[in-house]
Motif scaffolding. Sequence first.
Motif, PDB file in Angstrom:
ATOM      1  N   TRP A 340       0.845  -1.191   0.000  1.00 30.88           N
ATOM      2  CA  TRP A 340       0.000   0.000   0.000  1.00 30.88           C
ATOM      3  C   TRP A 340       0.883   1.245   0.000  1.00 30.88           C
ATOM      4  CZ3 TRP A 340       0.543   2.926   4.562  1.00 30.88           C
ATOM      5  CH2 TRP A 340       1.204   2.261   5.611  1.00 30.88           C
ATOM      6  N   HIS A 357      -4.259   1.101  -1.696  1.00 30.37           N
ATOM      7  CA  HIS A 357      -3.729  -0.256  -1.756  1.00 30.37           C
ATOM      8  C   HIS A 357      -3.316  -0.614  -3.182  1.00 30.37           C
ATOM      9  CE1 HIS A 357      -4.944  -1.437   2.353  1.00 30.37           C
ATOM     10  NE2 HIS A 357      -5.947  -0.604   2.150  1.00 30.37           N
ATOM     11  N   GLY A 361      -7.367  -3.476  -3.468  1.00 29.52           N
ATOM     12  CA  GLY A 361      -7.745  -3.056  -2.120  1.00 29.52           C
ATOM     13  C   GLY A 361      -8.414  -1.711  -2.024  1.00 29.52           C
ATOM     14  N   ALA A 386       1.945  -3.559   7.988  1.00 31.31           N
ATOM     15  CA  ALA A 386       0.529  -3.523   7.627  1.00 31.31           C
ATOM     16  C   ALA A 386      -0.223  -2.442   8.391  1.00 31.31           C
ATOM     17  CB  ALA A 386      -0.112  -4.879   7.907  1.00 31.31           C
ATOM     18  N   ASP A 405      -4.496   0.358  11.393  1.00 33.67           N
ATOM     19  CA  ASP A 405      -4.499  -0.811  10.518  1.00 33.67           C
ATOM     20  C   ASP A 405      -5.083  -0.396   9.171  1.00 33.67           C
ATOM     21  OD1 ASP A 405      -5.461  -3.262   9.177  1.00 33.67           O
ATOM     22  OD2 ASP A 405      -4.845  -4.266  11.027  1.00 33.67           O
ATOM     23  N   VAL A 407      -5.990  -2.054   6.675  1.00 31.15           N
ATOM     24  CA  VAL A 407      -7.009  -2.936   6.112  1.00 31.15           C
ATOM     25  C   VAL A 407      -8.305  -2.840   6.913  1.00 31.15           C
ATOM     26  CG1 VAL A 407      -7.626  -5.318   5.572  1.00 31.15           C
ATOM     27  CG2 VAL A 407      -5.290  -4.511   5.162  1.00 31.15           C
ATOM     28  N   THR A 408      -8.224  -3.055   8.229  1.00 38.21           N
ATOM     29  CA  THR A 408      -9.439  -3.030   9.056  1.00 38.21           C
ATOM     30  C   THR A 408      -9.864  -1.619   9.434  1.00 38.21           C
ATOM     31  OG1 THR A 408      -8.245  -3.161  11.151  1.00 38.21           O
ATOM     32  CG2 THR A 408      -8.723  -5.243  10.013  1.00 38.21           C
TER      33      THR A 408
END
Length: 699
Positions: A340, A357, A361, A386, A405, A407-408
């Motif tokens: 990313w 991303h 993503g 990450a 985070d 991603v989350t």
Amino acid sequence: MNAPNSTVPVPPLAARRPVVSHHHGDSRTDDYAWLRDPGYPDVRDPAILDYLKAENAYREAVMAPLAGLQAQLFQELKGRLKDDDSGVPVKRGPWFYSWRFDPEAQYCTHFRIPFEDGPDGAARTILDETALAGGLDYLRVRAVEPSPDHALLAYSADTDGSERFAIRVRDLATGEDLPDVIPDTSGATAWAADSRTLFYVRLDAQLRPSSVWRHRLGTPAEADAEVYREPDPGFGVSVGLGRDERHLFIAAGDHETSEVRFLPANAPETAPQLISARRTGRLYEAEHRDGVLWILTDDTHPNQRLVTAPAENPDAENWREEIAASDSVYLTGLHVFRDWMLIEEREDGVKHLRIRHFGAGGEHRIAFPEPAYAVRPAGNAAFDQAHLRIAYQSLVTPPTVWDYDVVTRERTVRKVQEIPSGYDASLYVSEREMAPSHDGALVPVTTVRRRDTPKDGSAPLYLYAYGSYGMNMDPGFGTARLSLLDRGFVFALANPRGGSELGKNWYEAGRLERKENTFHDVIAVARHLAAAGYARAGNMALAGGSAGGLMVGATINMAPELFRAAAAHVPFVDVLNTMLDETLWLTPGEYPEWGNPTESGEAYRRIAAYSPYDNVEAKDYPHLFVTGGLSDPRVTYWEPAKWVAKLRAAKTDGNLLLLRMNMGAGHGGKSGRYEALHEVAEEYAFMLTVFGPGFDPGA
């Protein structure tokens, strides 16, 4: 201001020794040019030193009756700093690296912890700045860089404030320094992959960062190899290791033009490869990932776009657009990771962080809880991480470190700055206003005050601004500032043109032929704050440092009636003389910001019209607190000294005019976390006193 029956201190008057210069058909007389030592940066002229000492002695005599208030303020300021403060450990290879302060220590200790022991494991000291500072009046450590194999530590230190750093290398197994010493550098270091080769920037005789060199451990610095030399006297150079640690990048440029070279970190003797040859008015920066260069550039639009290029053939003809430039969003920074990237950007005067991303993503902006804040990435060393570590603060929220985070989108608080003496954010309120300037432009200003401070014009106000070089001044927290807020002051941060808070065009509208917009904007902000009830005109303080000191000097020349006091820290006030002097290393590189008055009569007349030193007049000025540093290579000591001398001879008021000349420090003032607080306490004591009811400087 003085104790009962005491003698009122007499300010020193510098001798007038007229020097006449001729440029573009204009003759100018400078009565105080003699305050520049011809041997600079070695200042030994007894007359100059005697004058500077006399100014310091006068300031000390005037401030002596306020010793109790200064001591009280110092204890307040110190009480808000955690005595044993420490950083959040950052993972680098098999170690966590961090820093801490020991109780009462002026300087920090750098340490590391084996990764397998966790971030709370037993710390192993790698560099003790307190030990380095032993017996020194000044210390600033810049680089603290472990080698790729983590066996060695390259570090750099400036011991007099001149910003000439000596680089040393420490064996982390023994704790002993190797014989290698590299003097007169910019302080930045970059390791090659072999952990035996070190790249650095050497300063020339004018203190310009002019060349990149390669040092092989165990060999004398005199045998180092020159990797790149910048021929343009207006350009500076830098060197750094890319985040993926595969390439070293060498950048050269000034405020409006740049070019970048790169070479493989595992082949340090390879000749650097040019990405794209410099083109006047084009800036770009680059990062590498998986054979592709990601490049942020303003080649088609001031607000920049993002492009890619193959690393093996990266010239501009092969640039492919990834994110188009926008009229409303200003792309200001790029950080590329394995999976990313982070894009720093600004919109409507507010900074944002965008996660994008690779692959499928998508992308998103990180949400923040307040409308006005300061945020930056901090401590993101691992290419494959990450999460994004973020440092966040606002005028009411203390500095907070988050791990986000990507991603989350969950965030974890790693640290909130502790204020041992106590702090309750609910007692304070921050507001953002837009002040109409002389030409209709709306200038952002953010304020903070206690909720019980009335908004009826009765409060004193401390207004801070900068407004140059496109630098952004976002609203961040300040523990020292609480000593003013808790005594009824309002604090205001203005973003005049010359910064780039509202985009690159905001910067362009406050430089060169449009520089005076900066000063008009600050005046407009002051008048707007008065109209809004924050403070009345004439009951404000104006403050700024360096180029912000230029703002202070020009603004109080134009509208002195708005301010009761002003603080000008290491102020760039002798603008015309400095820009006419090509022997000063910063001057050629400053032409894109101010113009070249040597070659251009138009630039000469434009700068002469606002240069604070050249526009001092016989009139009333606010109370003034001015600082300088004898070793300062950025704003030379004679600028504030000459300005104060000329003001003292010309002004018609009885207000205080004080100069604090640091005889053993440079642009940043004293070093040491507690020693520096004494300087803040002195300025605040000055401000609180001159804003006191019925204050009479001659009483």
